[in-house]
Design an enzyme around this catalytic site. Structure first.
Site, mmCIF file in Angstrom:
data_model
loop_
_atom_site.group_PDB
_atom_site.id
_atom_site.type_symbol
_atom_site.label_atom_id
_atom_site.label_comp_id
_atom_site.label_asym_id
_atom_site.label_seq_id
_atom_site.Cartn_x
_atom_site.Cartn_y
_atom_site.Cartn_z
ATOM 1 N N ARG A 84 37.799 44.724 31.451
ATOM 2 C CA ARG A 84 37.446 44.747 32.865
ATOM 3 C C ARG A 84 37.775 46.131 33.424
ATOM 4 N NH1 ARG A 84 40.370 39.870 31.985
ATOM 5 N NH2 ARG A 84 39.131 37.983 32.352
ATOM 6 N N LYS A 121 43.876 39.127 33.776
ATOM 7 C CA LYS A 121 44.026 38.253 34.940
ATOM 8 C C LYS A 121 45.136 37.236 34.709
ATOM 9 C CE LYS A 121 39.374 38.363 36.952
ATOM 10 N NZ LYS A 121 38.192 37.543 37.298
ATOM 11 N N HIS A 179 30.991 46.021 35.089
ATOM 12 C CA HIS A 179 30.883 44.590 34.800
ATOM 13 C C HIS A 179 29.641 44.290 33.968
ATOM 14 C CE1 HIS A 179 32.777 40.781 35.415
ATOM 15 N NE2 HIS A 179 31.668 40.215 35.843
ATOM 16 N N ARG A 211 30.333 45.247 30.492
ATOM 17 C CA ARG A 211 31.146 44.200 29.863
ATOM 18 C C ARG A 211 30.254 43.027 29.427
ATOM 19 N NH1 ARG A 211 36.318 41.226 30.046
ATOM 20 N NH2 ARG A 211 36.034 39.215 31.095
ATOM 21 N N HIS A 223 38.897 35.410 28.724
ATOM 22 C CA HIS A 223 38.523 34.263 29.550
ATOM 23 C C HIS A 223 39.541 33.141 29.372
ATOM 24 C CE1 HIS A 223 33.962 35.400 29.762
ATOM 25 N NE2 HIS A 223 34.681 35.999 30.698
#
Length: 313
Positions: A160, A184, A255, A258, A281
């Site tokens: 990211r 994240k 993005h 990616r 993810h």
């Protein structure tokens, strides 16, 4: 913007207990502020004086009718369903926290249905276009070398833009040839380093030391002035580097790059679980969207190559 003390306490809870990213905290804070500005619009409560709301006023606004009215208001102001659902998620978590604290008797958000979101297939670039860019001679100037490596890094690892900007020297294990990424939700993962990228990283690190010395910050990428990168910098680099590239259509952004990384991996036979781990993810559902792109490609090949399809049979 100053917020009511109750919201400030909730955001502190998200930071300390839930360990949400600073970006998520900002988004939730803005969503809650927007709700209260709507709830007390008749009293002219705006951004500048939200902090004047006491706990009693904050809790009094949390009723099903008010939240439904707020959702309707967002849709009237051309707010997309995804944004409205994000605001509902912020209110949902906030109310759950208030229930836990004993300040609320029931969660009113449960009585408000989520809006149906339009599913968008992720846009991606053609492999030929990216291959043409990567085949260009690697520059020797520090700034140009850094910019080329940023694009190569995103396409070779699927990082990211935030992860690229936050990359530190200690996260790059040259001995094992892996990147140690904190993504994240502070989720850690390792990403393999392909051979061509490893070679370019060695060249870059030598030029970085040559340009800024060994006493610079531990940020892996540095601006021309030797400062760590920021998110907008990564955006600008990708747009500048890929602008005008033959065969590149649509939006140019980190993005999309990616997305291209994930789609090309899937097209070349990588399994979804492996792609999920590399992308960071939290669930396989987030990765499965790439199967739609691959199916579209498969359908195109079929309609072009199958003898019966070509004849309209």
């Amino acid at each position: 913007m100053r917020l009511p003390s109750l919201i400030e306490s909730y955001l502190e809870f998200l930071s300390v207990q839930k360990r949400y990213s600073s970006r998520t905290q900002v988004l939730y804070g803005e969503a809650l502020a927007s709700f209260y500005m709507y709830a007390y619009r008749d009293e002219n409560i705006g951004k500048g004086n939200l902090f004047t709301l006491d706990n009693e006023q904050c809790i009094a606004a949390l009723v099903v009718q008010m939240i439904r009215g707020y959702v309707a208001h967002m849709m009237e102001t051309k707010c997309v369903a995804r944004t409205a659902n994000l605001h509902l998620s912020a209110l949902q978590g906030y109310c759950k926290w208030l229930l836990y604290k004993g300040l609320l008797q029931e969660n009113p958000v449960r009585g408000v249905p989520r809006l149906k979101e339009k599913k968008m297939l992720p846009h991606f670039y053609k492999e030929e276009s990216i291959r043409e860019y990567l085949s260009m001679e690697f520059p020797s100037d520090y700034s140009q070398m850094r910019d080329r490596l940023i694009v190569m890094l995103i396409y070779a690892t699927g990082m990211r833009r935030m992860e690229v900007a936050d990359l530190r020297l200690g996260m790059v294990d040259l001995y094992r040839k892996v990147f140690k990424i904190v993504g994240k939700g502070d989720k850690e993962r390792e990403i393999p380093m392909i051979g061509t990228l490893y070679e370019k990283i060695l060249l870059y690190l030598h030029k970085r030391t040559e340009t800024f010395g060994t006493g610079a910050t531990d940020a892996f990428f540095l601006t021309d002035k030797g400062a760590p990168l920021y998110l907008g910098f990564v955006n600008n680099v990708v747009k500048k580097e890929l602008a005008g590239l033959k065969g590149l259509e649509g939006k140019i952004s980190p993005h999309v790059l990616r997305h291209s990384f994930a789609t090309h991996l899937l097209n070349d036979g990588a399994d979804l679980n492996s792609i999920k781990e590399v992308l960071g993810h939290s669930s396989l559902a987030a990765t499965q969207v790439y199967t739609h792109n691959s199916f579209e490609q498969l359908k195109t090949i079929y309609l072009t190559a199958h003898p019966r399809a070509k004849k309209g049979g």
